[in-house]
Enzyme design. Structure first.
Site, PDB file in Angstrom:
ATOM      1  N   LYS A  17       0.856  -1.187   0.000  1.00 16.44           N
ATOM      2  CA  LYS A  17       0.000   0.000   0.000  1.00 16.44           C
ATOM      3  C   LYS A  17       0.893   1.238   0.000  1.00 16.44           C
ATOM      4  O   LYS A  17       1.931   1.261   0.680  1.00 16.44           O
ATOM      5  CB  LYS A  17      -0.898  -0.028   1.247  1.00 16.44           C
ATOM      6  N   SER A  24      -9.831   2.179   2.723  1.00 15.54           N
ATOM      7  CA  SER A  24      -8.917   2.862   1.853  1.00 15.54           C
ATOM      8  C   SER A  24      -7.918   1.943   1.135  1.00 15.54           C
ATOM      9  O   SER A  24      -7.281   2.383   0.169  1.00 15.54           O
ATOM     10  CB  SER A  24      -8.134   3.887   2.677  1.00 15.54           C
ATOM     11  N   SER A  64     -10.293  -0.208   6.929  1.00 12.57           N
ATOM     12  CA  SER A  64      -9.694  -0.124   5.592  1.00 12.57           C
ATOM     13  C   SER A  64      -8.976  -1.362   5.086  1.00 12.57           C
ATOM     14  O   SER A  64      -8.577  -1.401   3.923  1.00 12.57           O
ATOM     15  CB  SER A  64      -8.723   1.047   5.526  1.00 12.57           C
TER      16      SER A  64
HETATM   17  N1  GLN Z   1     -13.428   4.511   6.068  1.00 13.11           N
HETATM   18  C1  GLN Z   1     -12.852   4.981   7.288  1.00 13.11           C
HETATM   19  C2  GLN Z   1     -12.444   6.421   7.141  1.00 13.11           C
HETATM   20  O1  GLN Z   1     -12.730   6.985   6.143  1.00 13.11           O
HETATM   21  C3  GLN Z   1     -11.691   4.119   7.672  1.00 13.11           C
HETATM   22  C4  GLN Z   1     -10.475   4.391   6.889  1.00 13.11           C
HETATM   23  C5  GLN Z   1      -9.319   3.551   7.314  1.00 13.11           C
HETATM   24  O2  GLN Z   1      -9.489   2.530   7.972  1.00 13.11           O
HETATM   25  N2  GLN Z   1      -8.133   4.005   6.949  1.00 13.11           N
HETATM   26  O3  GLN Z   1     -11.834   6.999   7.995  1.00 13.11           O
END
Ligand code: GLN
Length: 484
Positions: free
Chosen positions: A76, A151, A175
């Site tokens: 990532k 994400s 995410s």
């Molecule tokens: N969807 C969540 C957010 O927008 C979690 C994102 C994540 O786990 N990095 O913060």
């Protein structure tokens, strides 16, 4: 060969059936063929990957191979990689080449893994659909009109389309697990502090955790054996002893006590998903597990608490991007404050700015107690009710998401609805618990995941249960037709 798991590739390399250089070229060719349509990679690491592969082949010849030596994986783009661009999905870091490796990268390099490329992600990991990336949205390989989740959507999409056998992700509120569910792959968020955050660009430091995104639980265990462990460069790293994550994969799950939180099966859950998760739990019952309903009454408060804590921490973490030290700098600044304002104004996208503003607000004098402190108290309540639940059960099972992958553009202008797509995942982050999402079936040809949440440092047990489940089912082996 590209359909193989890490475990299978390890055997193929060991027996000399294929070399690392050949394998790396094979995956690079697939990336070239499909990345234009899926957009899962921001950077392909062609030259260096081939060099690493040649070195891995030499190491293997010399008898110095680990189980994963010579296997290319995707990282990532939130992990700093020495000499390779690390953008975090943002214009702010579009020109950033880190001068060092994150601990997780360092460990994977030391184990002989090859960095195939850096995967697309929501900007600074803020999002649930990959649509906030400066590099454009990632497509779901099961249906390119749908999002891959976020994400870590680039990693999930790349593994699902078999452009790489495995990848890394990070999970602050879901995410790893939500994109794993949307793309039909296995994703493990370890206990907070189990995997080092050093060199992982910070979003919300008290919630962020890195973990594997793989085809199978066995592969996740193989990756955990490389990446888990104490790191003195991360002050929140756990000194807890590290398991051999593959050792217990074949343990029996007879007698396992599963808790089913009523709050995770109620209103808002797609009825087809509910049915698939019930079927999944029945598989575990066949192996001797027992189930009971449990209550996690504060579940509804998890999203509001998360959307105070996470923006608060992000507003502080992202203050380092000021146009001075690294990253984007605006052109011809008039003076210092123009430099700060325009560099940040032009470098960050809309969702990141929204979070910085919310975070700055909830931390400001006069509001701190009303919002931030209150959210921290809710967080404690949520952690406590998990501990109460774990007095009588060993693991919690639930859907990972309320619905299968939504369509591109469906939620991007409705942040609240986007935020609620993490309703079943954020509590584990607020409490710091490990949780895994495993493929559990399809709803209208889109994959959905089953989530298992365990008590602190029970990753081995979660992987064991998931592995036993995967021996009985073949959801995790499904590959979208175009990518077979
Ligand atoms: N969807 C969540 C957010 O927008 C979690 C994102 C994540 O786990 N990095 O913060």
């Amino acid at each position: 060969m590209y359909q193989s798991t890490l475990a299978q590739l390890s055997t193929a390399l060991e027996s000399g059936q294929i070399s690392s250089a050949e394998l790396t070229r094979l995956y690079l060719a697939r990336c070239h063929k499909f990345n234009n349509s899926l957009n899962c990679f921001i950077t392909l690491n062609e030259e260096l990957a081939l060099q690493q592969a040649k070195y891995a082949d030499k190491q293997r010849m010399a008898g110095n191979a680990t189980p994963l030596t010579g296997i290319p994986v995707a990282q990532k783009d939130i992990f700093c990689t020495n000499g390779i661009k690390t953008s975090c999905g943002s214009k702010m870091l579009d020109n950033f080449i880190a001068p060092y490796d994150a601990t997780i990268i360092e460990r994977m390099n030391a184990a002989g893994l090859i960095i195939l490329g850096k995967t697309n992600m929501d900007e600074f990991a803020m999002g649930s659909s990959n649509e906030t990336s400066f590099y454009g949205p990632v497509k779901n390989p099961w249906d390119k009109n749908h999002v891959p989740g976020g994400s870590s959507g680039g990693s999930a999409s790349a593994v699902a389309a078999r452009l790489c056998p495995a990848a890394t992700g990070t999970d602050t509120g879901g995410s790893i697990r939500q994109p794993a569910s949307f793309c039909g792959v296995t994703g493990l968020k370890p206990t907070y502090g189990r995997v080092s955050r050093y060199g992982m660009i910070a979003f919300a430091s008290s919630l962020d955790q890195a973990g594997p995104m793989t085809q199978t639980a066995e592969d996740a265990a193989l990756m955990m054996n490389v990446i888990a462990g104490f790191d003195q460069r991360d002050s929140t790293s756990a000194a807890h002893p590290v398991d051999d994550y593959t050792a217990g994969l074949n343990d029996s799950v007879a007698g396992l006590r599963i808790g089913l939180p009523t709050q995770y099966f109620g209103e808002g859950l797609d009825s087809d998903i509910a049915k698939l998760i019930e079927d999944g739990i029945k598989e575990l019952e066949k192996l001797g597990a027992t189930c009971r309903e449990i209550e996690l009454p504060n579940t509804a408060l998890s999203i509001p608490a998360y959307y105070v804590v996470a923006p608060a921490e992000c507003s502080s973490n992202l203050s380092r991007f000021d146009g001075v030290r690294f990253g984007y700098r605006c052109e011809d600044p008039k003076d210092m404050s123009d430099l700060y304002l325009r560099s940040r104004g032009e470098g960050f996208g809309k969702e990141v700015k929204r979070r910085i503003m919310i975070g700055t607000y909830v931390l400001s004098a006069g509001y701190y107690e009303a919002y931030y402190l209150k959210a921290q108290r809710v967080r404690h309540l949520i952690s406590d009710e998990f501990q109460t639940a774990f007095n009588d059960i060993d693991v919690i099972a639930s859907p990972t998401t309320t619905a299968a992958a939504f369509k591109l553009n469906e939620k991007i202008n409705d942040p609240i609805s986007m935020y609620f797509s993490d309703i079943y995942t954020v509590s584990a982050n607020l409490a710091g618990l490990p949780a895994i999402s495993i493929p559990a079936g399809f709803v209208k040809q889109l994959p959905v995941g089953m989530q298992l949440i365990g008590n602190y440092f029970t990753e081995s047990r979660l992987l064991n249960i998931a592995h036993q489940y995967q021996k009985m089912t073949d959801w995790h082996q499904q590959v979208p037709r175009e990518f077979q």
